[in-house]
Design a protein around this motif. Structure first.
Motif, short mmCIF file in Angstrom:
data_model
loop_
_atom_site.label_atom_id
_atom_site.label_comp_id
_atom_site.label_asym_id
_atom_site.label_seq_id
_atom_site.Cartn_x
_atom_site.Cartn_y
_atom_site.Cartn_z
N GLY A 88 8.32 10.56 -1.46
CA GLY A 88 9.03 10.88 -0.23
C GLY A 88 8.22 10.66 1.03
N MET A 89 6.97 10.12 0.88
CA MET A 89 6.10 9.92 2.03
C MET A 89 5.92 8.43 2.35
SD MET A 89 3.15 12.77 1.24
CE MET A 89 2.32 12.43 2.80
N MET A 90 6.89 7.60 1.95
CA MET A 90 6.79 6.16 2.12
C MET A 90 6.61 5.77 3.59
SD MET A 90 7.05 3.31 0.18
CE MET A 90 7.41 1.56 0.33
N ALA A 91 7.39 6.37 4.47
CA ALA A 91 7.31 6.02 5.89
C ALA A 91 5.95 6.38 6.46
CB ALA A 91 8.42 6.74 6.66
N TYR A 92 5.44 7.56 6.06
CA TYR A 92 4.12 7.99 6.54
C TYR A 92 3.04 6.98 6.13
CZ TYR A 92 -0.21 10.63 6.97
OH TYR A 92 -1.48 11.01 7.30
N TRP A 93 3.06 6.62 4.85
CA TRP A 93 2.02 5.72 4.37
C TRP A 93 2.16 4.31 4.94
CZ3 TRP A 93 -2.18 7.62 2.98
CH2 TRP A 93 -2.26 8.80 2.24
N TYR A 94 3.38 3.86 5.19
CA TYR A 94 3.57 2.55 5.79
C TYR A 94 2.95 2.49 7.18
CZ TYR A 94 5.82 -1.41 8.10
OH TYR A 94 6.04 -2.55 8.82
N MET A 120 0.83 -1.20 0.00
CA MET A 120 0.00 0.00 0.00
C MET A 120 0.87 1.26 0.00
SD MET A 120 -3.00 -1.15 2.70
CE MET A 120 -3.76 0.48 2.70
N ALA A 121 1.89 1.26 0.83
CA ALA A 121 2.78 2.42 0.91
C ALA A 121 3.51 2.63 -0.42
CB ALA A 121 3.80 2.24 2.03
N TYR A 122 3.88 1.55 -1.08
CA TYR A 122 4.55 1.64 -2.38
C TYR A 122 3.65 2.32 -3.41
CZ TYR A 122 6.30 0.05 -6.91
OH TYR A 122 6.75 0.00 -8.22
N ILE A 123 2.35 1.94 -3.42
CA ILE A 123 1.41 2.54 -4.38
C ILE A 123 1.17 4.00 -4.05
CG2 ILE A 123 -0.99 2.50 -5.19
CD1 ILE A 123 -0.88 -0.57 -4.80
N PHE A 124 0.90 4.31 -2.77
CA PHE A 124 0.61 5.69 -2.39
C PHE A 124 1.80 6.61 -2.68
CE2 PHE A 124 -2.63 4.07 0.89
CZ PHE A 124 -3.68 4.36 0.05
#
Length: 605
Positions: free
Chosen positions: A416-422, A404-408
């Motif tokens: 640059g928001m990978m950590a947030y979305w994870y 999910m984080a990869y797609i978002f």
């Protein structure tokens, strides 16, 4: 294959199924009628039996049924490739899961909101009812323990996620007071309040995690979370449904459906390819995640995304006591299950956009992954981007969150928001699961009250406070003990098999009721999926015992599997005998509502 294609196919299949097959079942098979008052009207008590707006009830029902299954099951089933899981979700949700949920809700409404075991006793016989009550209570304890362990693993040492999940409790109470006491029936106002507060809680989460003092307040160990979750379950079981359970589940639905909608929009924007092949070499068995072959293990692995016995517990527990009209069964029962099927498709997509070697690296133990001859491709960079060690964390939750984080984060303005979305995805999964825990605990209290009421009549009184407290404490202690002492690897396999056994039982009971109501020509609607699942469940149970539990010396789990299979076999045999007896009847009688039926029963007694 492009992920967008699979999503479009799923939306079309589910929309057509609701419009035609769902309406056919509502009109012809169940003959839903607005002139038949529901238990929420005839037995209103302001505590459990509460007439509820169908949109609010849909939110509660969907939040309660959509637990870990549609999120984790499809992710784990991706081991076989994206095609087997996608086919079973699409076919199973339409022809089995949504049918199951509708018929159970219908049967419970016609039986004064009583549980599946009471319905089985009325429709099949006392032996079936007593055996089913023991099996259902046993399965429910296993289910809640398995779901709660998943929450424990998601929230421990996670102040951001813990704060956001905890915040939904007081927010729900505020919503409940507003919609029940301050502005009764003001759904829009309550929704606005809840939505705004939920967004604020999500935005505050990162700042909580960044502040050492505040982070310490919301950082708990596994054991501490394992104690807090049963405590919450006890509160949700004792308090009136309008005060905590319904508004919290309704609130959580915003997050659930909103997140899935965002994921769909993200897929439309990114157009990711499904990296997982349609079929992998593991369809014949020998996979690192699921020990058996695609048949029969695809069915018990996908579980709630296509068919779930836990839904029967909710559908004969809290939901039928709040249904305002019989016609709402189509929207609440059939509609909510199709929505869950779409969630399962989205979870499957999120897992399959990962490179296969990365997917297996996350979901396999390190020593097992070394034997696969694979090398991670993007995983080191992904782990750095999310700020977590993600390799070697089996169970499905982490790979789903990474997908999910990869797609978002691939959306142009979200780079640059990978950590947030994870971390958002981890919190999303926890909320998804916890909303099933509160409703399931309340239903367990209902079951215990029904059983103890036969020994001491006061326990059967849903308004008797001591009985409510005692049964809630006993039930939460039972599954809470398993959460505190158990492990997901020991409970989850048994939960998968028993969950499908319970769904099969509900379909068989529903078929019996249709035959009694003079609807034998439509009995195939529930009978076909029920009869199909019986050998599937028994076969998978046998394989679990002989190839998983006994070789590992897990004799307790093996014994529990055998007991559940024997109990359900007794129910099935009693049901088939009942079918034979009913089909010999030629003369029909008129029930209290003017309908022609084969036999009248004391509904709910």
């Amino acid at each position: 294959m492009n992920a967008l294609t699979l999503i479009f196919v799923a939306l079309c299949v589910f929309a057509i199924a609701y419009r035609f097959y769902g309406v056919f079942i509502a009109d012809k098979v169940m003959n839903l009628r607005d002139d038949r008052s529901t238990p929420a009207v005839t037995m209103a008590d302001g505590h459990d039996y509460v007439k509820t707006n169908k949109y609010v009830l849909f939110g509660h029902h969907f939040a309660a049924i959509a637990a870990a299954g549609p999120l984790l099951g499809p992710v784990l089933a991706a081991q076989f490739g994206f095609l087997p899981g996608a086919l079973w979700i699409l076919i199973g949700a339409v022809l089995a899961g949504a049918v199951h949920d509708s018929i159970v809700l219908f049967a419970s409404v016609r039986h004064k909101g009583k549980s599946l075991s009471v319905i089985a006793e009325s429709e099949i016989g006392k032996v079936a009812g007593k055996v089913a009550s023991i099996a259902i209570l046993f399965i429910l304890i296993l289910t809640l323990a398995g779901l709660s362990i998943a929450v424990v693993n998601a929230l421990f040492n996670s102040p951001w996620g813990t704060f956001t999940v905890f915040a939904t409790i007081p927010i729900a109470m505020i919503m409940g007071i507003y919609m029940q006491k301050i502005r009764p029936g003001d759904i829009k106002g309550g929704s606005l309040i809840g939505g705004v507060l939920l967004i604020l809680a999500l935005l505050v989460g990162p700042y909580i995690a960044a502040d050492p003092t505040l982070a310490a307040m919301f950082t708990f160990s596994k054991k501490q979370i394992a104690l807090l979750i049963p405590a919450y379950g006890f509160a949700a079981s004792v308090l009136p449904v309008w005060f905590l359970l319904v508004p919290r589940d309704y609130l959580s639905t915003y997050l659930k459906i909103g997140t899935i909608a965002m994921l769909a929009l993200g897929i439309i924007a990114v157009h990711p390819q499904l990296q997982m092949p349609a079929i992998t070499p593991y369809v014949a068995g020998g996979g690192p995640i699921i020990p058996g072959a695609v048949f029969p293990f695809i069915f018990i692995t996908i579980a709630c995304g296509a068919l779930s016995g836990f839904h029967a517990i909710i559908g004969s527990g809290t939901t039928p006591k709040m249904l305002a009209s019989e016609r709402d069964i189509l929207f609440v029962g059939y509609g909510a299950m199709l929505t869950e099927g779409f969630v399962a498709i989205m979870a499957l997509v999120a897992a399959c956009v990962l490179v296969p070697s990365d997917y297996f690296a996350i979901n396999s133990l390190p020593k097992v992954y070394q034997t696969l001859g694979m090398t991670p491709v993007n995983l080191p960079a992904l782990a750095t981007a999310v700020g977590e060690q993600v390799q070697g964390r089996p169970g499905g939750a982490v790979s789903l969150a990474v997908g999910m984080a990869y797609i978002f984060s691939a959306v142009p303005f979200m780079k640059g928001m990978m950590a947030y979305w994870y971390h958002f995805a981890i919190m999303f999964e926890a909320v998804f699961i916890l909303t099933a825990v509160d409703a399931g605990t309340r239903v367990g209290r209902y079951l215990l009250q029904e059983m103890l009421g036969k020994v001491h009549p006061r326990f059967a009184d849903n308004g008797w406070t001591p009985g409510i407290i005692v049964t809630s404490a006993i039930f939460t202690s039972a599954w809470g003990y398993l959460v505190y002492t158990g492990d997901i690897s020991t409970i989850w396999p048994l939960f998968g098999m028993s969950n499908q056994l319970l769904a099969t039982c509900a379909l068989i009971v529903g078929t019996t009721m249709l035959i009694r109501l003079g609807k034998a020509k439509y009995a195939w609607v529930t009978g076909a999926p029920g009869l199909f699942m019986i050998p599937i469940c028994m076969w998978s149970g046998y394989l679990n015992i002989t190839r998983n539990y006994l070789p590992k010396g897990l004799y307790l789990l093996a014994s529990m599997s055998v007991i559940l299979m024997v109990l359900m076999t007794i129910v099935f045999v009693e049901a088939f005998r009942r079918w034979y007896g009913l089909l010999q009847i030629r003369d029909m009688v008129t029930d209290s509502f003017g309908d022609k039926v084969l036999i009248t029963v004391e509904e709910g007694d």
